[in-house]
Write a protein that holds these residues in place. Structure first.
Motif, PDB file in Angstrom:
ATOM      1  N   ILE A 104      44.024  35.620  40.511  1.00  0.00           N
ATOM      2  CA  ILE A 104      44.656  34.391  41.009  1.00  0.00           C
ATOM      3  C   ILE A 104      43.664  33.603  41.856  1.00  0.00           C
ATOM      4  O   ILE A 104      43.524  32.390  41.694  1.00  0.00           O
ATOM      5  CB  ILE A 104      45.933  34.728  41.818  1.00  0.00           C
ATOM      6  CG1 ILE A 104      46.993  35.303  40.887  1.00  0.00           C
ATOM      7  CG2 ILE A 104      46.448  33.500  42.556  1.00  0.00           C
ATOM      8  CD1 ILE A 104      48.099  36.036  41.614  1.00  0.00           C
TER       9      ILE A 104
ATOM     10  N   GLN B 299      41.155  31.798  39.667  1.00  0.00           N
ATOM     11  CA  GLN B 299      41.692  30.608  39.011  1.00  0.00           C
ATOM     12  C   GLN B 299      41.947  29.490  40.028  1.00  0.00           C
ATOM     13  O   GLN B 299      41.662  28.329  39.751  1.00  0.00           O
ATOM     14  CB  GLN B 299      42.956  30.938  38.233  1.00  0.00           C
ATOM     15  CG  GLN B 299      42.720  31.859  37.051  1.00  0.00           C
ATOM     16  CD  GLN B 299      41.591  31.381  36.155  1.00  0.00           C
ATOM     17  OE1 GLN B 299      40.461  31.867  36.220  1.00  0.00           O
ATOM     18  NE2 GLN B 299      41.875  30.417  35.315  1.00  0.00           N
TER      19      GLN B 299
ATOM     20  N   GLU C  72      47.514  27.435  33.164  1.00  0.00           N
ATOM     21  CA  GLU C  72      47.520  28.485  34.181  1.00  0.00           C
ATOM     22  C   GLU C  72      48.929  28.913  34.608  1.00  0.00           C
ATOM     23  O   GLU C  72      49.092  29.988  35.179  1.00  0.00           O
ATOM     24  CB  GLU C  72      46.736  28.034  35.418  1.00  0.00           C
ATOM     25  CG  GLU C  72      45.258  27.802  35.156  1.00  0.00           C
ATOM     26  CD  GLU C  72      44.586  29.008  34.538  1.00  0.00           C
ATOM     27  OE1 GLU C  72      44.725  30.121  35.082  1.00  0.00           O
ATOM     28  OE2 GLU C  72      43.922  28.845  33.486  1.00  0.00           O
TER      29      GLU C  72
ATOM     30  N   ILE D 153      49.745  32.998  35.520  1.00  0.00           N
ATOM     31  CA  ILE D 153      49.922  33.299  36.943  1.00  0.00           C
ATOM     32  C   ILE D 153      51.290  33.938  37.174  1.00  0.00           C
ATOM     33  O   ILE D 153      51.404  34.911  37.914  1.00  0.00           O
ATOM     34  CB  ILE D 153      49.720  32.030  37.804  1.00  0.00           C
ATOM     35  CG1 ILE D 153      48.232  31.640  37.793  1.00  0.00           C
ATOM     36  CG2 ILE D 153      50.199  32.257  39.232  1.00  0.00           C
ATOM     37  CD1 ILE D 153      47.926  30.312  38.452  1.00  0.00           C
TER      38      ILE D 153
ATOM     39  N   TRP E 121      49.990  37.890  36.079  1.00  0.00           N
ATOM     40  CA  TRP E 121      49.533  38.297  37.418  1.00  0.00           C
ATOM     41  C   TRP E 121      50.665  38.404  38.435  1.00  0.00           C
ATOM     42  O   TRP E 121      50.436  38.669  39.605  1.00  0.00           O
ATOM     43  CB  TRP E 121      48.444  37.349  37.900  1.00  0.00           C
ATOM     44  CG  TRP E 121      47.248  37.355  36.988  1.00  0.00           C
ATOM     45  CD1 TRP E 121      46.660  38.458  36.418  1.00  0.00           C
ATOM     46  CD2 TRP E 121      46.516  36.243  36.509  1.00  0.00           C
ATOM     47  NE1 TRP E 121      45.597  38.076  35.635  1.00  0.00           N
ATOM     48  CE2 TRP E 121      45.487  36.717  35.671  1.00  0.00           C
ATOM     49  CE3 TRP E 121      46.613  34.862  36.711  1.00  0.00           C
ATOM     50  CZ2 TRP E 121      44.568  35.885  35.036  1.00  0.00           C
ATOM     51  CZ3 TRP E 121      45.700  34.038  36.086  1.00  0.00           C
ATOM     52  CH2 TRP E 121      44.695  34.548  35.260  1.00  0.00           C
TER      53      TRP E 121
ATOM     54  N   SER F 288      52.687  30.168  40.754  1.00  0.00           N
ATOM     55  CA  SER F 288      52.954  29.474  39.499  1.00  0.00           C
ATOM     56  C   SER F 288      53.815  28.234  39.746  1.00  0.00           C
ATOM     57  O   SER F 288      53.562  27.172  39.178  1.00  0.00           O
ATOM     58  CB  SER F 288      53.646  30.416  38.511  1.00  0.00           C
ATOM     59  OG  SER F 288      53.906  29.765  37.302  1.00  0.00           O
TER      60      SER F 288
END
Length: 158
Positions: free
Chosen positions: A16, A19, A122, A126, A130, A136
């Motif tokens: 995370i 990103q 993404e 997310i 993850w 998110s």
């Protein structure tokens, strides 16, 4: 720094943060470009566009700060150097047009749309891969903010 105990594994927090660091780099480059355009704008619509660009870079500065805070919230340090940003960004600092409003709006629109595409890609990883639904949701809101700005820029170009 004490390791966050927030229900997200260390491996996922790292992914995370990686990103979000790319998001931060894009947002910072966009902030810098918007400020540059604000300072160097020329043309008969100078005053109104100058004020609009000021609004945009102030909003962008707030985005940069909140993205950096999200990186810290998952327990990582922020890659906060120009060198880091230039390595992580999807955008370019090379200016393509003149310093008139139409050239500026076209370039800003391209950057906002590029960020929208990256953010959209993404959202699902997310949340699902993850396990960071809150981040998110934040990315979704950020994407929507860019969509609104892109719509306004597109309207200026019509």
């Amino acid at each position: 720094m004490k390791t966050p105990n927030i229900g997200i594994s260390a491996e996922n927090r790292q992914a995370i943060a990686d990103q979000l660091s790319k998001v931060l780099a894009d947002e910072f480059v966009l902030y810098s470009k918007t400020l540059n355009f604000h300072w160097n704008l020329e043309g008969p619509d100078f005053h109104s566009v100058h004020l609009y660009l000021e609004t945009l870079y102030e909003e962008q500065q707030e985005v940069v700060d909140t993205v950096a805070e999200k990186i810290r919230m998952v327990g990582h340090y922020v890659p906060a150097t120009l060198k880091n940003y230039s390595q992580l960004t999807h955008l370019t600092e090379k200016l393509k047009g003149k310093n008139d409003s139409q050239s500026i709006f076209a370039e800003l629109l391209e950057d906002h749309e590029s960020i929208i595409i990256f953010l959209r890609e993404e959202i699902q990883p997310i949340a699902e891969k993850w396990k960071a639904e809150g981040i998110s949701d934040y990315i979704t809101g950020l994407m929507e903010q860019h969509e609104k700005t892109a719509w306004m820029l597109r309207s200026h170009l019509a």
